[in-house]
Design an enzyme around this catalytic site. Structure first.
Site, PDB file in Angstrom:
ATOM      1  N   ASP A   7       0.885  -1.166   0.000  1.00  0.00           N
ATOM      2  CA  ASP A   7       0.000   0.000   0.000  1.00  0.00           C
ATOM      3  C   ASP A   7       0.923   1.216   0.000  1.00  0.00           C
ATOM      4  OD1 ASP A   7      -2.177   1.739   0.245  1.00  0.00           O
ATOM      5  OD2 ASP A   7      -2.176   1.599   2.428  1.00  0.00           O
ATOM      6  N   GLU A  67      -1.070  -1.511  -4.780  1.00  0.00           N
ATOM      7  CA  GLU A  67      -2.340  -0.814  -4.968  1.00  0.00           C
ATOM      8  C   GLU A  67      -2.122   0.406  -5.852  1.00  0.00           C
ATOM      9  OE1 GLU A  67      -6.036  -0.297  -2.186  1.00  0.00           O
ATOM     10  OE2 GLU A  67      -4.501   1.154  -1.609  1.00  0.00           O
ATOM     11  N   ASP A 140      -2.396   0.771   7.120  1.00  0.00           N
ATOM     12  CA  ASP A 140      -1.614   0.622   5.883  1.00  0.00           C
ATOM     13  C   ASP A 140      -1.156  -0.825   5.691  1.00  0.00           C
ATOM     14  OD1 ASP A 140      -1.309   3.578   5.076  1.00  0.00           O
ATOM     15  OD2 ASP A 140      -0.633   3.551   7.155  1.00  0.00           O
TER      16      ASP A 140
END
Length: 172
Positions: A7, A67, A140
Site C-alpha cells: 500500500d 495498490e 496501511d
C-alpha cells in the site's frame, strides 16, 4: 506462492507478505515503512527503496502486488504517492519479481465481495482469511495484506482459466 502486497505512500508505506499452501493462506509478516516528515523527498524515497529491497531479499516473494493510486482532490498527495509507487515498482523490477497492480475497487471486491466496502469490513475479512487473532494494524499494513490477497485470488483464477482453456483445447 508468496505474495508481497504494498500500500504505497511517502509518509507510510504498508506491506504484507502472505503465503498460500495447500489451499490455506497465512500471513508471514506485515508492517509499515515510515519515513520522517523532516527528510527531503529524495531521502524519503531512498528509505522506501532500501527497506523494500531488504524485504525482497529476506523473504523472496514470488510476486509483488501494488495498490494503484486512488485520485483524491489533493494533487500534491497524488504526486508524492506516485513517486513512492515508482520507487516500489522499480525496486521489484530490479529484483526480477513480477509486479501486479490493483485498484482499490478490485481489492475490495476480491477480499469482501463488494467494491464499496468500508475499511473496517476489509480489515475484518483480512483477519478472517488469514486466521489472525486480531485485526491487522496499522491500517496501511492491513491494506497491503488485502492487496496481496487480491493478487492471490486473481492468480488462482487466471491459473484455473488457463488450465481450463488448455483442457478444452485438448478435447477438440
Amino acid at each position: 506462492m508468496k505474495v508481497l502486497g504494498i500500500d504505497p505512500g511517502t509518509a507510510t508505506t504498508g506491506y504484507g507478505l502472505i503465503r498460500s499452501e495447500a489451499g490455506r493462506v497465512k500471513a508471514i509478516t506485515y508492517g509499515t515503512i515510515v519515513t520522517p516528515a523532516q527528510l527531503e523527498m529524495p531521502l524519503r524515497l531512498y528509505q522506501i527503496y532500501r527497506e523494500l529491497q531488504a524485504l525482497l531479499m529476506e523473504y523472496k516473494p514470488d510476486a509483488v502486488a501494488v495498490e494503484e493510486i486512488f485520485y483524491n482532490r489533493n494533487s500534491k498527495t497524488v504526486i508524492t504517492v506516485a513517486q513512492s509507487r515508482g520507487v516500489i515498482l522499480m525496486t521489484a523490477a530490479a529484483a526480477g519479481i513480477p509486479v501486479a497492480e490493483y485498484t482499490p475497487l478490485q481489492v475490495k471486491q476480491a477480499v469482501v465481495g463488494y467494491g464499496a466496502a468500508e475499511k473496517k469490513q476489509v480489515q475484518l475479512m483480512v483477519q478472517k482469511i488469514l486466521g489472525l487473532q486480531q485485526l491487522p494494524r496499522p491500517d496501511d499494513a492491513a491494506d497491503a495484506l488485502a492487496v496481496a490477497i487480491c493478487h492471490l485470488h486473481s492468480y488462482r483464477l487466471s491459473s484455473f482459466l488457463e488450465s481450463s482453456a488448455t483442457k478444452a483445447g485438448e478435447k477438440r
